[in-house]
Write a protein that holds these residues in place. Structure first.
Motif, PDB file in Angstrom:
ATOM      1  N   PHE A 158      11.186  -5.111  -1.016  1.00 29.49           N
ATOM      2  CA  PHE A 158      11.704  -4.516   0.133  1.00 29.49           C
ATOM      3  C   PHE A 158      10.677  -4.285   1.264  1.00 29.49           C
ATOM      4  N   LEU A 159       9.651  -3.908   0.979  1.00 31.40           N
ATOM      5  CA  LEU A 159       8.549  -4.003   1.783  1.00 31.40           C
ATOM      6  C   LEU A 159       8.160  -5.275   2.693  1.00 31.40           C
ATOM      7  N   VAL A 160       8.122  -6.458   1.771  1.00 33.67           N
ATOM      8  CA  VAL A 160       7.867  -7.634   2.241  1.00 33.67           C
ATOM      9  C   VAL A 160       9.173  -8.098   3.193  1.00 33.67           C
ATOM     10  N   PHE A 187       9.070   7.120   0.846  1.00 36.65           N
ATOM     11  CA  PHE A 187       9.836   8.348   0.580  1.00 36.65           C
ATOM     12  C   PHE A 187      10.561   7.720  -0.608  1.00 36.65           C
ATOM     13  N   GLN A 188      10.189   8.386  -1.831  1.00 32.32           N
ATOM     14  CA  GLN A 188      10.495   7.643  -3.132  1.00 32.32           C
ATOM     15  C   GLN A 188      11.974   7.809  -3.514  1.00 32.32           C
ATOM     16  N   PHE A 220       6.534   3.584   7.760  1.00 32.59           N
ATOM     17  CA  PHE A 220       7.154   4.593   7.027  1.00 32.59           C
ATOM     18  C   PHE A 220       8.662   4.092   6.677  1.00 32.59           C
ATOM     19  N   MET A 221       9.241   4.360   5.292  1.00 32.94           N
ATOM     20  CA  MET A 221      10.187   3.580   4.755  1.00 32.94           C
ATOM     21  C   MET A 221      10.803   4.195   3.575  1.00 32.94           C
ATOM     22  N   PRO A 222      12.000   3.992   3.382  1.00 32.94           N
ATOM     23  CA  PRO A 222      12.647   4.453   2.166  1.00 32.94           C
ATOM     24  C   PRO A 222      11.865   3.662   0.865  1.00 32.94           C
ATOM     25  N   ALA A 223      12.190   4.029  -0.422  1.00 36.09           N
ATOM     26  CA  ALA A 223      11.704   3.187  -1.668  1.00 36.09           C
ATOM     27  C   ALA A 223      12.814   1.966  -1.515  1.00 36.09           C
TER      28      ALA A 223
END
Length: 775
Positions: A9-11, A66-67, A93-96
């Motif tokens: 997701f981060l990528v 935010f896990q 800043f992001m959700p898991a």
């Protein structure tokens, strides 16, 4: 497996969100800073953790993750400073996981034990070290005890009344201190807010506040309401917090299970602030996929004037960007926040707000606002002026403390300005080269998009869908602008002389052309496009005006071409000589509606009118009349068919399906613009009469009211005055009083003068936004 999903997701976020500027893409190496839901987070500890990670990994991406789904509460505003980005690494800043519902709250969850009181009202002890202005029960905003009661169908403030602060009602309040009055401006140019501090012996109120509008006229006589008054707690969803006795009162909707209800009170006015400077900016911060809610109202802090606009502002919001470069807010939800939502303040470069869903905000949606220290020869009130010798004659900004090359793209914005009325869906002031593209904005009390002055232009405002605007105020537009720049003067004769003698002053602030194109605008209480006082250097083309027409008040260098203006027309108001304005190749559906026009611009021609009776006589020698032959007006397709007379005036079709948000998710949520039922309007007759040789008439149109700067339609408008007239009147004056008679219309004026016989009587007139007496 969870780590693999998170990294994927981060990528996706980093490569997708930043693909447009690959040169700024952070390293694929990422350091995670995990947070779990539940409880209150100490921002000092989070900042310290980020500092330590940055020192250890200066070039890597720090991901605050935010896990778990749920609500996260910060004890104070989380401030991101330049050393946390270090000019190399980035922060996200992001959700898991995609789809996780993560809320960053500006409020605080409180535990209360409810007990029945009376009349369906419950009360609970609540000992807080701070007061609060908003209450949420099960994530739904409740109504602070008010009069009149909340009415979702009422146009102004969801309920307003002339007797809201009348002595008879004030007598029923035991301790109104700490209550608030919210009122429209007398001219309906925004609003005011006051805190009640005491009661006088005659039951009038002692107040503080009223500084929230930059053109002081006092509060409206009817459109106002009071809140935070204990005795007004009389209907469901209302609440009141008795701070001295630490007691919360609340009347729930029947069936509410209060024992299990989640109760949240507002606390922080902003959740995250990116705080840098021109010398040390915060760089490469992305906030993605999060919901922000419950921030505190800031209406009593809205006091900074924005030059000579009608605005004052609070320089902050739920998210504040102040001194940043290449920072992005994307795919976030902002709902039920008390003040502004995203505020881009002072020095900022390449900030992007995109894909956001913004609704039910007390203030504005997105603001790009520079610092007055970047403005040469700034003035801060409508009536202010300065001598020519005092004017700085260097073009452009003085410092770099302003937003430049920033973007608001693909945002859905509605129901902003729920508390403050001098607001906009998107606001630009003291900024340069701002792109406002593909936004859908509606259900707002004033403009959907507002440009506060000419400093410094270069904005591209395109492909937006803006409607249901100016719902609670007046004399404004779906798109609105002012241009009270260095050359502008509050007295027209002085400005005429200054602009004629020194035309080089005109574009010292509006140095780049604003492009307004391929938008669809609708305003039912003003103009679709309203370029007011002095707005200059605009290129307006390929827009659809659904209802309110297009207005150009005094200004210079405006080219308006290839627009479709439905059920309305072109409104030129009090133009300058040598304005260099152009209006050509447009389709209009009614006669022009000029106000105070002595001079026409460089070219007013080659336009299409509905019929020959609508054709002007002073202009438009090559314009035509006839049915434009729209392709499918019922479906909103205002392209013209082959063989249309519009082709002969060189009108070119442009796409009619490219307005507003583009992402499927936001398009599915967005309301549809109400399309007009087309009618060929003709110029209405007027009440114009001969009075002592002068031509006078009632104030009948919004244009006449706007041209005179009147707060209402009362008075008699002077159309023309002959030589050797017994009064020192001039065209454009408005008679408000004759002798002891209040003049609301021409009948009142005639009666007052007949009672005075042949001798002249004293007149009170309105001229240059001020009352004065003449004999």
């Amino acid at each position: 497996m969870k780590t693999i999903r998170l990294y994927a997701f981060l990528v996706t976020v980093l490569t997708g969100a930043l693909s447009a500027r690959a040169q700024d893409r952070p390293s694929s190496d990422t350091v995670f800073v995990p947070l779990r839901a539940g409880g209150v987070y100490a921002t000092a500890e989070l900042q310290q953790s980020l500092r330590e990670k940055r020192q250890q990994y200066p070039d890597k991406t720090l991901a605050v993750v935010f896990q778990e789904p749920g609500t996260y509460y910060f004890d104070t505003t989380l401030v991101i400073t330049p050393e946390l980005t270090n000019g190399k690494g980035s922060i996200i800043f992001m959700p898991a996981r995609i789809g996780d519902n993560v809320t960053l709250s500006g409020g605080r969850a409180v535990k209360v034990k409810w007990r029945r009181w009376k009349n369906g009202v419950y009360k609970a002890s609540l000992d807080l070290p701070y007061t609060f202005d908003q209450l949420y029960v099960n994530d739904e905003q409740q109504v602070r005890a008010r009069y009149p009661n909340y009415d979702s169908s009422a146009r102004h403030y969801n309920g307003s009344a002339a007797d809201a602060i009348g002595p008879e009602r004030v007598k029923t309040w035991q301790h109104p201190q700490g209550g608030y009055i919210h009122a429209l401006h007398k001219g309906e140019w925004g609003g005011y807010h006051y805190r009640i501090t005491g009661v006088n012996p005659d039951y009038t109120l002692q107040l503080e506040g009223g500084y929230q509008n930059n053109r002081q006229m006092g509060m409206h006589a009817i459109h106002r309401f009071v809140e935070n008054i204990f005795e007004e707690l009389d209907t469901t969803r209302e609440w009141y917090y008795d701070q001295p006795h630490k007691t919360l009162y609340y009347k729930p909707v029947p069936g509410t299970r209060l024992k299990k209800a989640l109760v949240v009170v507002s606390r922080l006015p902003q959740v995250i602030a990116l705080k840098g400077s021109a010398d040390k900016p915060v760089r490469n911060v992305t906030i993605s996929g999060l919901r922000f809610a419950h921030t505190a109202p800031t209406f009593m802090d809205t006091r900074e004037p924005l030059l000579r606009s009608d605005w004052t502002i609070y320089r902050g919001g739920t998210l504040l960007l102040d001194g940043t470069e290449h920072c992005t807010i994307q795919d976030c939800v902002f709902d039920h926040n008390g003040g502004n939502v995203v505020f881009v303040s002072n020095y900022n470069r390449h900030a992007v707000i995109s894909g956001c869903h913004i609704h039910d905000a007390g203030g504005s949606g997105i603001c790009f606002v520079g610092n007055p220290d970047a403005v040469r020869s700034p003035l801060f009130e409508y009536n202010a002026s300065q001598a020519l010798a005092a004017i700085d004659t260097v073009a452009g900004p003085k410092t770099s403390h302003y937003p430049d090359s920033c973007t608001a793209y693909n945002n859905l914005i509605y129901r902003t300005g729920t508390i403050e009325k001098q607001t906009a869906g998107i606001q630009l002031s003291m900024a340069m080269n701002i792109s406002v593209l593909h936004n859908t904005i509606y259900d707002v009390p004033r403009a959907g998009i507002n440009v506060s002055e000419g400093t410094w232009g270069g904005h591209e405002i395109a492909y937006n869908d803006v409607f249901n605007t100016v719902l609670e105020t007046g004399d404004h537009g779906a798109f609105n602008s002012w241009g009270r720049d260095r050359y502008w003067h509050p007295h027209r004769k002085a400005m005429d002389s200054l602009a004629a003698a020194h035309p080089e002053l005109i574009l010292l602030d509006a140095i780049y052309t604003n492009k307004l194109h391929d938008n669809r605008f609708r305003c039912d209480h003003g103009w679709d496009i309203d370029l007011d006082d002095g707005s200059s250097n605009y290129y307006i083309y390929n827009n659809v005006c659904l209802n309110g027409g297009l207005k150009l008040r005094e200004g210079f260098y405006r080219t308006v071409e290839n627009n479709v203006i439905l059920n309305n027309s072109f409104h030129p108001h009090v133009w300058f000589n040598n304005s260099h304005d152009i209006f050509r190749h447009n389709i209009v559906t009614a006669s022009y509606k000029p106000i105070g026009i002595r001079f026409w611009g460089d070219e007013i021609d080659n336009n299409l009118f509905p019929d020959k009776t609508a054709l002007p006589t002073e202009t438009d020698k090559r314009s035509l009349a006839g049915d434009p032959g729209f392709v499918n007006p019922i479906a909103g397709d205002y392209r013209v068919k082959a063989g249309s007379p519009a082709g002969r005036i060189l009108f070119n079709n442009f796409p009619m399906d490219n307005f507003g948000v583009v992402s499927p998710a936001l398009r599915a949520l967005a309301k549809k613009a109400p399309l007009p039922v087309l009618a060929q309007q003709r110029l209405l007759g007027t009440s114009e009469i001969n009075w002592l040789g002068a031509r006078v008439k009632n104030i009948e149109t919004l244009g006449e009211r706007s041209a005179a700067g009147l707060p209402d339609n009362n008075g008699v408008f002077i159309v023309s005055v002959p030589e050797k007239f017994p009064y020192r009147l001039q065209a454009g004056d408005v008679i408000l009083k004759a002798g002891e008679t209040i003049v609301q219309n021409v009948g009142d004026l005639q009666k007052a003068y007949s009672r005075g016989g042949d001798r002249p009587i004293k007149l009170v007139i309105f001229r240059n936004q001020q009352q004065q007496e003449i004999f």
